[in-house]
Motif scaffolding. Structure first.
Motif, mmCIF file in Angstrom:
data_model
loop_
_atom_site.group_PDB
_atom_site.id
_atom_site.type_symbol
_atom_site.label_atom_id
_atom_site.label_comp_id
_atom_site.label_asym_id
_atom_site.label_seq_id
_atom_site.Cartn_x
_atom_site.Cartn_y
_atom_site.Cartn_z
ATOM 1 N N ASP A 187 0.783 -0.970 -0.255
ATOM 2 C CA ASP A 187 -0.038 -0.061 0.045
ATOM 3 C C ASP A 187 0.627 1.068 -0.015
ATOM 4 N N ALA A 188 1.356 1.060 -1.118
ATOM 5 C CA ALA A 188 2.716 2.054 -1.314
ATOM 6 C C ALA A 188 1.683 3.526 -1.844
ATOM 7 N N PRO A 189 2.814 4.748 -1.158
ATOM 8 C CA PRO A 189 2.080 6.098 -1.399
ATOM 9 C C PRO A 189 1.918 6.434 -2.980
ATOM 10 N N HIS A 190 2.720 6.139 -3.951
ATOM 11 C CA HIS A 190 2.748 6.087 -5.712
ATOM 12 C C HIS A 190 1.587 4.946 -5.561
ATOM 13 N N SER A 191 1.153 4.062 -5.271
ATOM 14 C CA SER A 191 0.631 2.735 -5.822
ATOM 15 C C SER A 191 -0.659 2.715 -4.020
ATOM 16 N N PHE A 193 -3.506 0.752 -1.785
ATOM 17 C CA PHE A 193 -3.875 -0.535 -2.317
ATOM 18 C C PHE A 193 -4.830 -0.417 -3.174
ATOM 19 N N ASN A 194 -5.573 0.289 -2.409
ATOM 20 C CA ASN A 194 -7.595 0.943 -3.353
ATOM 21 C C ASN A 194 -7.806 0.707 -4.804
ATOM 22 N N GLU A 195 -6.473 1.862 -4.989
ATOM 23 C CA GLU A 195 -6.622 2.670 -6.424
ATOM 24 C C GLU A 195 -6.500 1.641 -7.177
ATOM 25 N N ARG A 196 -5.275 0.877 -6.490
ATOM 26 C CA ARG A 196 -4.759 -0.506 -7.390
ATOM 27 C C ARG A 196 -5.792 -1.428 -7.897
ATOM 28 N N ALA A 198 -8.532 -1.373 -8.153
ATOM 29 C CA ALA A 198 -9.571 -0.992 -8.402
ATOM 30 C C ALA A 198 -9.019 -0.897 -10.070
ATOM 31 N N GLU A 199 -8.626 -0.477 -10.454
ATOM 32 C CA GLU A 199 -7.601 0.051 -11.750
ATOM 33 C C GLU A 199 -7.632 -1.670 -12.246
ATOM 34 N N VAL A 200 -6.981 -2.264 -11.872
ATOM 35 C CA VAL A 200 -6.744 -3.936 -11.958
ATOM 36 C C VAL A 200 -7.650 -4.167 -11.971
ATOM 37 N N MET A 201 -9.157 -4.609 -11.364
ATOM 38 C CA MET A 201 -9.844 -5.399 -11.355
ATOM 39 C C MET A 201 -10.156 -4.852 -12.189
ATOM 40 N N ARG A 202 -10.870 -3.630 -12.933
ATOM 41 C CA ARG A 202 -11.334 -3.265 -13.648
ATOM 42 C C ARG A 202 -10.637 -3.719 -15.003
ATOM 43 N N MET A 228 -5.852 -4.591 7.023
ATOM 44 C CA MET A 228 -5.449 -5.909 5.567
ATOM 45 C C MET A 228 -6.839 -6.155 5.543
ATOM 46 N N LEU A 229 -7.763 -6.093 6.656
ATOM 47 C CA LEU A 229 -9.148 -6.446 6.659
ATOM 48 C C LEU A 229 -9.770 -5.437 5.849
ATOM 49 N N ASP A 230 -9.803 -4.516 5.695
ATOM 50 C CA ASP A 230 -10.047 -3.566 5.159
ATOM 51 C C ASP A 230 -10.018 -3.598 3.643
ATOM 52 N N HIS A 231 -8.356 -3.971 3.606
ATOM 53 C CA HIS A 231 -8.187 -3.922 1.741
ATOM 54 C C HIS A 231 -8.757 -5.498 1.555
ATOM 55 N N TYR A 232 -8.558 -6.125 2.509
ATOM 56 C CA TYR A 232 -9.374 -7.500 2.186
ATOM 57 C C TYR A 232 -10.891 -7.468 1.761
#
Lengths: 431, 431
Positions: A187-191, A193-196, A198-202, A228-232
């Motif tokens: 969950d890095a500042p440049h990527s 987790f939630n944005e990644r 969304a983009e990847v799953m699209r 981790m639970l939120d990201h899950y």
């Protein structure tokens, strides 16, 4: 009461039986003698028991420091020790403390490795084991008759969610079954987790809608517990099927909490493993290690691959693959993840030695850096495995597969056979 | 962007600078060259950087297998590598994967140890650090002017909650400041956690009501996540002040979740530590290890003690104590827990070398097995520390303390100076 047991490789300057007893004493009720009121019956009930001792060999110098330096010889033996389940109950972290704990610090040993673990049958009802494992990973990807073929997002760090998604689109069109984040990317500042996700799953969902094939993407959850639970949940809400955790960095309690959710296949990355295993007489053998993670509920676990870029021997890799596929309580197989320097050239030998296609076979540069592009890279991998299962050698396989021939031309020089290659050129290119 | 850094002791048959670069490449963006579209600017932004190299010595044989066996010499060096925080963000498990990860498996190294870590100042606002630490542990126990003196419930396993509570009563009357569960005891069938807490806290609360002194009891929470959280609440509901976790067995995500609750002092047991540290050129040094656990929020951490029953040298123990007491971000001190074979005889030397009373000093047999009973055992410990702070030697101290004299008569022969003592007699008695 049921008992669980641990097998150790020990090295000691002492009498082996005495050293084994000191191990059992340290890890259970060795102090009984000094406490008034304790009875022989209580000791019988709670003391760890040395079940067997098999002497192996002698050596003239200690493998580890911290033991008496004065001995003339050190004896190696395989020792099995058991504990009553009554000592700990179904408590995995405390079981780990019991079978490892202070043992590695004991000056009675100049070497100590935990090589195997055995748990009684009731563990299979108190723990779920892998929720997906080999069969579930096949079901989620729709791949039945060959290894799951996958790749790793590279570079490890630095790509934006959009750039990652673009790469996923390329890999999807190339035909991969599986893609994973690098273990350095969570969950890095440049990527974020939630944005990644969304983009990847699209991209993955679009591709699934068009082709009917849903690629499994292992999003790297590794983080603090609540995140981790939120990201899950994020992965689930976008229709993802898999999440990755760095097993050693997150730890048993955190990983188990994730596995217990039961909705995603859990890809276990074992980074940090070398610390636990590189010395032949210190730490834990993979056979024992993967059993613990099966109890935790991990579905897929890394095992390196043949001719990998790291220090692990081919024999060790093969043993690890077989360990994962061996049933535990009659099932619970965990999918071995073959990676590090793989490009298809290792498929024939991997199959010859394991006679199995129940693998998740990862090639990084082996796909993306194929001279004719990623589609040819995937084709080369698929055809390498078809040839392997047909019993062909690499030399025979390349006759039938132009894509594999091109891989071989480019990657065979990167096979890691020694230190004469500079690591930044080969290690980096072919993960 | 801020950077964090790691210091390694490496051993390599390669050119040291090249080996250091391969380390930095493996743990960041080593694949940039092979991916189209990546720029030098991106590489500058995300690549790990070798900050310094200090060559130490050469040796003629490799410390670990897995490296080229053909080299004639292996060079050792201290190497500092840094990463941009942008690579990972404030994500502790992923930071651990970044500074350790695959490094231990790299065939470029015949030895690799993580010896120190440095984090930029913003970490002090993103992480709480120890909620109690040295100062808070003193506040909770009311002990200000000497080390906290404590003991461990023995035998490790087998006692019922009632028997445990009876022993706590004896120890409370003897005057201890602190008691802990053994790391092998958490929520066992013969001593369910909630029952043990209820029984033990009744004794501790009664004793506090009568004497004004509240003993800190470290209940061993180590377990799966939800059970740890439930048990945490149990401790609070009974007025407890402390809980213990087996750091390595539970793992970073689980321990941090517990520390973040913030209501109990967290006693960090490092069992399993030998696996991570016993080999001088593999694993992690305590200096780096305790910094990670301070970021997690642990308040107290084990360091062994002088003349301990394990393999750790006195010099190493002293370095560990000092590491815990060194401020991090200007504070965040973590209370070093001195244990293993301690009985007061080691107090003068411990004080001479540390000049500090900011310790939690644990004696097991040293208290319970005192020939004149536990009260005399505690008195011996207290007087040993008074003498130590006054600058007396053990020989001078026993002249003034009959209780310590009696301890010395019984325990000095148990000082662990070699392997000539059978471990079950000495190791078990004087933990």
């Amino acid at each position: 009461m049921e008992r669980f047991s641990a097998t150790y490789l020990i090295e000691t300057p002492l009498d082996i039986a005495a050293a084994a007893e000191s191990l059992a004493g340290e890890q259970s009720s060795g102090t009984f003698v000094s406490v008034p009121g304790e009875t022989a019956a209580l000791k019988e009930r709670f003391a760890a028991r040395v079940e067997s001792i098999r002497e192996i060999e002698e050596c003239s110098s200690p493998s580890l420091p911290g033991c008496s330096a004065n001995a003339n010889s050190y004896r190696r033996a395989e020792v099995v020790v058991s504990w009553s389940l009554e000592n700990v109950g179904y408590n995995l972290p405390t079981i780990v403390s019991t079978v490892q704990g202070n043992l590695y610090e004991m000056r009675q040993f100049s070497g100590l490795k935990l090589v195997d673990l055995e748990f009684p049958p009731t563990f299979s009802s108190h723990f779920n084991g892998p929720n997906f494992g080999i069969e579930g990973s096949r079901r989620l990807t729709g791949i039945q008759d060959r290894p799951l073929l996958g790749t790793i997002i590279k570079p490890s760090v630095g790509m934006s969610p959009q750039e990652t998604a673009e790469l996923v689109r390329t890999l999807a069109e190339a035909g991969v079954d599986f893609i994973k984040d690098d273990e350095l990317m969570a969950d890095a500042p440049h990527s974020p987790f939630n944005e990644r996700v969304a983009e990847v799953m699209r991209v993955i969902n679009d591709h699934a809608d068009r082709s009917g094939k849903k690629i499994m993407f292992a999003f790297n959850l590794s983080d603090e517990m609540d995140r981790m639970l939120d990201h899950y949940d994020t992965v689930i809400s976008h229709g993802g099927t898999c999440a990755m955790v760095s097993l050693n960095s997150v730890g048993i309690a955190g990983v188990k909490k994730i596995c217990d959710r039961g909705k995603l296949a859990i890809h276990g990355h074992r980074n940090g493993w070398g610390m636990l295993n590189r010395h032949p007489l210190l730490g834990i053998d993979f056979k024992a290690y993967q059993k613990l993670w099966r109890l935790v509920g991990v579905d897929q676990i890394h095992v390196n691959g043949l001719q990998n870029k790291f220090c692990e021997s081919d024999d060790s890799v093969i043993r690890s693959i077989k360990a994962c596929q061996e049933p535990m309580f009659g099932g619970w197989e965990i999918l071995p993840v073959v990676s590090s320097g793989q490009w298809g050239g290792q498929a024939p030998e991997t199959y010859r030695q394991t006679q199995s296609i129940d693998l998740l076979y990862l090639a990084g540069g082996g796909i993306l850096a194929h001279p004719d592009g990623p589609s040819e890279g995937v084709k080369a991998l698929q055809q390498a495995w078809e040839a392997a299962v047909a019993g062909l050698s690499l030399e025979e396989a390349i006759v039938e597969s132009p894509a594999l021939l091109r891989s071989t031309e480019k990657f065979s020089k990167h096979l890691c056979t020694g230190l004469d290659q500079t690591p930044t050129s080969q290690g980096a290119l072919v993960q």
